[in-house]
Design a protein around this motif. Sequence first.
Motif, PDB file in Angstrom:
ATOM      1  N   ASP A 125     -10.577   5.839   0.144  1.00  0.00           N
ATOM      2  CA  ASP A 125     -11.824   5.211   0.592  1.00  0.00           C
ATOM      3  C   ASP A 125     -12.657   4.909  -0.642  1.00  0.00           C
ATOM      4  OD1 ASP A 125     -11.521   5.169   3.410  1.00  0.00           O
ATOM      5  OD2 ASP A 125     -11.882   7.322   3.471  1.00  0.00           O
ATOM      6  N   THR A 126     -13.321   3.771  -0.638  1.00  0.00           N
ATOM      7  CA  THR A 126     -14.107   3.384  -1.810  1.00  0.00           C
ATOM      8  C   THR A 126     -15.586   3.273  -1.474  1.00  0.00           C
ATOM      9  OG1 THR A 126     -13.759   1.037  -1.328  1.00  0.00           O
ATOM     10  CG2 THR A 126     -12.213   2.076  -2.843  1.00  0.00           C
ATOM     11  N   LEU A 127     -16.406   3.672  -2.428  1.00  0.00           N
ATOM     12  CA  LEU A 127     -17.856   3.461  -2.333  1.00  0.00           C
ATOM     13  C   LEU A 127     -18.271   2.650  -3.552  1.00  0.00           C
ATOM     14  CD1 LEU A 127     -19.294   6.981  -1.359  1.00  0.00           C
ATOM     15  CD2 LEU A 127     -19.077   4.975   0.120  1.00  0.00           C
ATOM     16  N   GLY A 138      -7.640   9.743   2.176  1.00  0.00           N
ATOM     17  CA  GLY A 138      -8.664  10.759   2.377  1.00  0.00           C
ATOM     18  C   GLY A 138      -9.494  11.040   1.141  1.00  0.00           C
ATOM     19  N   GLN A 139      -9.049  10.566  -0.024  1.00  0.00           N
ATOM     20  CA  GLN A 139      -9.857  10.746  -1.225  1.00  0.00           C
ATOM     21  C   GLN A 139     -10.876   9.620  -1.362  1.00  0.00           C
ATOM     22  OE1 GLN A 139      -8.577  12.183  -4.973  1.00  0.00           O
ATOM     23  NE2 GLN A 139      -6.590  12.870  -4.213  1.00  0.00           N
ATOM     24  N   VAL A 140     -11.965   9.920  -2.061  1.00  0.00           N
ATOM     25  CA  VAL A 140     -13.041   8.949  -2.234  1.00  0.00           C
ATOM     26  C   VAL A 140     -13.138   8.543  -3.705  1.00  0.00           C
ATOM     27  CG1 VAL A 140     -15.535   8.539  -2.069  1.00  0.00           C
ATOM     28  CG2 VAL A 140     -14.346   9.850  -0.284  1.00  0.00           C
ATOM     29  N   LEU A 166     -21.104  13.235  -6.257  1.00  0.00           N
ATOM     30  CA  LEU A 166     -20.261  14.428  -6.225  1.00  0.00           C
ATOM     31  C   LEU A 166     -20.477  15.199  -4.927  1.00  0.00           C
ATOM     32  CD1 LEU A 166     -18.578  16.813  -7.479  1.00  0.00           C
ATOM     33  CD2 LEU A 166     -20.741  17.629  -8.441  1.00  0.00           C
ATOM     34  N   LEU A 193     -19.762   6.517   4.094  1.00  0.00           N
ATOM     35  CA  LEU A 193     -18.688   7.482   3.947  1.00  0.00           C
ATOM     36  C   LEU A 193     -18.444   8.224   5.258  1.00  0.00           C
ATOM     37  CD1 LEU A 193     -16.660   8.619   1.989  1.00  0.00           C
ATOM     38  CD2 LEU A 193     -18.399  10.196   1.161  1.00  0.00           C
ATOM     39  N   LYS A 253      -9.241  14.386   4.906  1.00  0.00           N
ATOM     40  CA  LYS A 253     -10.625  14.500   5.343  1.00  0.00           C
ATOM     41  C   LYS A 253     -10.995  13.470   6.391  1.00  0.00           C
ATOM     42  CE  LYS A 253     -12.079  16.236   0.812  1.00  0.00           C
ATOM     43  NZ  LYS A 253     -10.937  15.842  -0.041  1.00  0.00           N
ATOM     44  N   LYS A 254     -10.019  12.742   6.906  1.00  0.00           N
ATOM     45  CA  LYS A 254     -10.329  11.697   7.875  1.00  0.00           C
ATOM     46  C   LYS A 254      -9.883  12.083   9.270  1.00  0.00           C
ATOM     47  CE  LYS A 254     -10.277   7.354   6.680  1.00  0.00           C
ATOM     48  NZ  LYS A 254     -10.304   6.071   5.898  1.00  0.00           N
ATOM     49  N   VAL A 278      -4.993  16.321  -4.806  1.00  0.00           N
ATOM     50  CA  VAL A 278      -4.490  16.323  -3.432  1.00  0.00           C
ATOM     51  C   VAL A 278      -3.460  17.417  -3.231  1.00  0.00           C
ATOM     52  CG1 VAL A 278      -3.327  14.942  -1.679  1.00  0.00           C
ATOM     53  CG2 VAL A 278      -4.938  13.861  -3.240  1.00  0.00           C
ATOM     54  N   VAL A 325     -23.285  14.111   4.847  1.00  0.00           N
ATOM     55  CA  VAL A 325     -22.091  13.420   5.339  1.00  0.00           C
ATOM     56  C   VAL A 325     -21.629  14.043   6.657  1.00  0.00           C
ATOM     57  CG1 VAL A 325     -19.714  12.772   4.801  1.00  0.00           C
ATOM     58  CG2 VAL A 325     -21.441  12.753   2.989  1.00  0.00           C
ATOM     59  N   VAL A 340     -27.113  17.086   0.243  1.00  0.00           N
ATOM     60  CA  VAL A 340     -26.349  15.837   0.177  1.00  0.00           C
ATOM     61  C   VAL A 340     -24.996  15.998   0.866  1.00  0.00           C
ATOM     62  CG1 VAL A 340     -25.298  14.131  -1.349  1.00  0.00           C
ATOM     63  CG2 VAL A 340     -27.505  15.149  -1.959  1.00  0.00           C
ATOM     64  N   MET A 343     -21.566  14.234  -2.141  1.00  0.00           N
ATOM     65  CA  MET A 343     -21.093  13.523  -0.941  1.00  0.00           C
ATOM     66  C   MET A 343     -19.597  13.698  -0.741  1.00  0.00           C
ATOM     67  SD  MET A 343     -22.923   9.829  -0.802  1.00  0.00           S
ATOM     68  CE  MET A 343     -24.670   9.670  -1.229  1.00  0.00           C
ATOM     69  N   GLY A 344     -18.886  14.114  -1.791  1.00  0.00           N
ATOM     70  CA  GLY A 344     -17.456  14.328  -1.637  1.00  0.00           C
ATOM     71  C   GLY A 344     -16.598  13.373  -2.455  1.00  0.00           C
ATOM     72  N   ASP A 397     -14.140  12.072  -5.179  1.00  0.00           N
ATOM     73  CA  ASP A 397     -13.065  12.710  -5.927  1.00  0.00           C
ATOM     74  C   ASP A 397     -12.910  12.116  -7.324  1.00  0.00           C
ATOM     75  OD1 ASP A 397     -11.748  14.534  -3.838  1.00  0.00           O
ATOM     76  OD2 ASP A 397     -11.958  12.639  -2.783  1.00  0.00           O
ATOM     77  N   LYS A 401     -16.499   5.902   7.449  1.00  0.00           N
ATOM     78  CA  LYS A 401     -15.119   5.735   7.005  1.00  0.00           C
ATOM     79  C   LYS A 401     -14.288   6.978   7.309  1.00  0.00           C
ATOM     80  CE  LYS A 401     -15.626   2.106   3.553  1.00  0.00           C
ATOM     81  NZ  LYS A 401     -15.789   1.729   2.124  1.00  0.00           N
ATOM     82  N   ARG A 402     -14.904   8.146   7.214  1.00  0.00           N
ATOM     83  CA  ARG A 402     -14.150   9.374   7.486  1.00  0.00           C
ATOM     84  C   ARG A 402     -13.892   9.543   8.976  1.00  0.00           C
ATOM     85  NH1 ARG A 402     -15.702  13.240   2.328  1.00  0.00           N
ATOM     86  NH2 ARG A 402     -13.877  12.450   1.244  1.00  0.00           N
ATOM     87  N   LYS A 406      -7.871   0.882  -3.032  1.00  0.00           N
ATOM     88  CA  LYS A 406      -7.496   0.579  -1.652  1.00  0.00           C
ATOM     89  C   LYS A 406      -5.981   0.578  -1.486  1.00  0.00           C
ATOM     90  CE  LYS A 406     -11.650  -1.736  -0.006  1.00  0.00           C
ATOM     91  NZ  LYS A 406     -12.370  -3.002   0.266  1.00  0.00           N
ATOM     92  N   ARG A 407      -5.259   0.112  -2.500  1.00  0.00           N
ATOM     93  CA  ARG A 407      -3.797   0.084  -2.393  1.00  0.00           C
ATOM     94  C   ARG A 407      -3.204   1.483  -2.483  1.00  0.00           C
ATOM     95  NH1 ARG A 407      -2.357  -6.034  -4.504  1.00  0.00           N
ATOM     96  NH2 ARG A 407      -2.451  -6.744  -2.361  1.00  0.00           N
ATOM     97  N   GLU A 409     -11.461  -1.464  -7.297  1.00  0.00           N
ATOM     98  CA  GLU A 409     -11.577  -1.326  -5.840  1.00  0.00           C
ATOM     99  C   GLU A 409     -10.234  -1.607  -5.175  1.00  0.00           C
ATOM    100  OE1 GLU A 409     -14.766  -3.642  -4.205  1.00  0.00           O
ATOM    101  OE2 GLU A 409     -14.271  -3.096  -2.124  1.00  0.00           O
ATOM    102  N   LYS A 418       0.816  -1.207   0.000  1.00  0.00           N
ATOM    103  CA  LYS A 418       0.000   0.000   0.000  1.00  0.00           C
ATOM    104  C   LYS A 418       0.848   1.254   0.000  1.00  0.00           C
ATOM    105  CE  LYS A 418      -4.007   0.064   2.079  1.00  0.00           C
ATOM    106  NZ  LYS A 418      -5.291  -0.350   2.735  1.00  0.00           N
TER     107      LYS A 418
END
Lengths: 330, 330, 330
Positions: A76-78, A48-50, A101, C68, C41-42, A329, C314, C310, A103-104, A106, C71-72, A71-72, A67, A42
């Motif tokens: 964060d993933t949704l 911190g990015q989604v 968008l 989310l 953001k975490k 970032v 969060v 929205v 919700m945050g 990226d 996770k944050r 993660k690597r 995914e 990793k």
Amino acid sequence: MPSTNWTRHHILSLADFTPAEYDTVLQTAASFQEVLSRRTKKVPTLQGQVVANLFFEPSTRTRSSFELAAKRLSADTLNFASATSSMTKGETILDTAKTYLAMGTDIMVIRHKEAGVPNAIAEEMDRLGVKVSVLNAGDGQHEHPSQALLDLFTICTLLDPDHPRLELLKDKKIAIVGDILHSRVARSNIWSLTATGAELHLAAPPTLLPKLFADYGKDRPGKLFLHWQLEPALIDADFVMTLRLQKERMSANLLPSLREYHQMFGITRSKLQLCKPNVKVLHPGPVNRGVEISSDLMDDPEFSLIQTQVTSGVAVRMALLYLIGSGKVA
Amino acid sequence: MPSTNWTRHHILSLADFTPAEYDTVLQTAASFQEVLSRRTKKVPTLQGQVVANLFFEPSTRTRSSFELAAKRLSADTLNFASATSSMTKGETILDTAKTYLAMGTDIMVIRHKEAGVPNAIAEEMDRLGVKVSVLNAGDGQHEHPSQALLDLFTICTLLDPDHPRLELLKDKKIAIVGDILHSRVARSNIWSLTATGAELHLAAPPTLLPKLFADYGKDRPGKLFLHWQLEPALIDADFVMTLRLQKERMSANLLPSLREYHQMFGITRSKLQLCKPNVKVLHPGPVNRGVEISSDLMDDPEFSLIQTQVTSGVAVRMALLYLIGSGKVA
Amino acid sequence: MPSTNWTRHHILSLADFTPAEYDTVLQTAASFQEVLSRRTKKVPTLQGQVVANLFFEPSTRTRSSFELAAKRLSADTLNFASATSSMTKGETILDTAKTYLAMGTDIMVIRHKEAGVPNAIAEEMDRLGVKVSVLNAGDGQHEHPSQALLDLFTICTLLDPDHPRLELLKDKKIAIVGDILHSRVARSNIWSLTATGAELHLAAPPTLLPKLFADYGKDRPGKLFLHWQLEPALIDADFVMTLRLQKERMSANLLPSLREYHQMFGITRSKLQLCKPNVKVLHPGPVNRGVEISSDLMDDPEFSLIQTQVTSGVAVRMALLYLIGSGKVA
């Protein structure tokens, strides 16, 4: 990671990719391939990015690859799959994208069964003046850029493991065989494999390879050839890329039986005799064993790069997420 | 964590588990149980490793337990459920497993409705010479090792919280009641509970307990008894393990009505009078209340270990992932 | 984070929320909003804690927002969707909740199509004497507290970005328009928007707004008015909250055509002329464009707060998880 001059914000199509962009992707993916060989696989790059995987058309394999790549990179993933979405509730696709968008999110990784959806979402994001990036993970029969880039990385890494780059394709002969008409993978591959001086040969039954595909070769550095028989495409080929055959095509009378298709266009050990001795076979998966390719050939590491393609997929997707994500970032 | 001499690479079956292996699992799970009681319940043991839950047969409960165990070991997790898989696209199960291997999976947790699938995948991984481990999370009517190990841990921890170990079962009488014929849980439990000098009594209607089950007791340290009535199994029992009754069995004429089944083989407060005063009841869940066990008994912490089993599940699965996974990291 | 005197263990309903509690939520959400604007953001607040999203009724949008938020806060998340659950296997809902409790869940976020399910689970948890918290993410036509709190946060943040607080609503006129009868969002909003001296006007066709709704206004600091026409609710309104119209209502003869509904109760640019010049429009989403609200108005940032809602979601959900979760960690 290599320092880059990457400026592309969305990855939607390879039609206008420059040689420098291909090389940046290849070089960045090579760096991540190296990360993946370490004990700790990793990196904190996208912490911190989604990354939201918006798969309006389900695909476990591609979604898992994205995914894991995210993660690597410590993002964060949704995950969103259309089956459980509010699509059924009458919301438009653009509204869904705008919700993620807001919700945050990226980076949006988007798959949809209709061509153009990722482009439409990217345009909407740009119109709104937001920094979110869109990555096309397959749209209808249009494009599947990350698949073509991982194919390219797989080929170039084989040719020079230490320094994969586009020019390694020069003077290579590559065949793409199968249902080209309906394949987004083929279309993206045509762009990448004609981006330098390679010979690209398409082979398929006439119902699956209309003449107008010759237009893709206009004004490209590489040369594009069309064949309605397999053999001329295979002669002295360095690489043979097979495509998945959707069994639905049969019912549409575009094809005779699977058996007949395999006999005419399926890749087998004996047909590979026509190719260069070191020929390698690729397939984007999942494979219909005994249709596009004979089962024993698929499992033969001397010829098959299919597993390598999957492994390359994680490194290439890490590279793409990194390239479009790291600007945000910094 | 205890230093171990663990050498088993896959966990597929308990048929050949050694007493030393049982004790290592119990001791390691006890250490993780302690971790789970701390304020920070995570350990970095499997950081950077990928645990893929390949559930070809869906199960929220078991999948969540494995997912949480993996996350508490700091692994990255990938979930695959067959509903959204490419199974429907014609890919074989081995191809799916190899795809997850190629993506970089370190441990595959596999559930499938057909017996032998995890073994087949493990054999293929070994044939390929790769380090990935396979953990059977339930295959057909064959085995469900992690369930039997969490049952064992639940029982042994009750008998000696500080030092759970297999020999605590010696001279205990344990009954397994219900649809033994169709139960993978029962088969795994038969192996673990006859691994030392306990008395194991199986009780079910004749349609659900064929005579050949007596063969499982051959050459085992423990003694195995079969009963086609409930009472002899319960007399002086220390533990009563009930099994889930699939309601589909009714339509197959293997059973009379649910009411009649409950009357004959359902566990109730009054039937427990036959057992030892401190008898405890287990069930792998989900429970059909009022069928396998009376509803009030299920909720009575004096008798029921059902919630404890679920809690033990996370610690035991952490132990299993740790034991097969930590070798790869070192 | 602000130091708080928060004592509420579950968040099930806003019926008994105190002004101090509203202000704590608003202030805490404002702090998290600030966190979300940072590069990283975490926050590590809920590290090692488990947030289980138990969505017995599927909802990608709300589930993603809670996921989310969790996770944050660095929590581990488990997702449960009823489609793949053991609900179909005959287990009761309380048994499912107790299974997640036994696995080590700290906070359960619960959505169910029947009113009262989150309350029933919370009561069971309290009866068991365990520390797990329950957060109602929408139950039948009862309540949806986190939605009403994010609406409140959206409004109050607009009125004073630096210090959102309940008293900002004083002397404001707010209209809620649409299918109030069937809306859990409306019920939760009625509680929050009458908690201080605002004027709240409900407007809907008589079939969707029974007279008994007037009872909600009894003994509340704010004033509640009912209208069976849109116009009186809009006159001089500061905020107009529209509600999603379930198209199923048509078949139940509760409504004329969608076109007629839009003509009478749909919000359009011209109808907004009746309101205060700075009026803003809210909608909990997903929107049926051209039904509850005209499509162009929805996309006009001068009037629409829909995207802001929205985003607020969060931050508000982070606040709620933090407030009920941090006690357990300390």
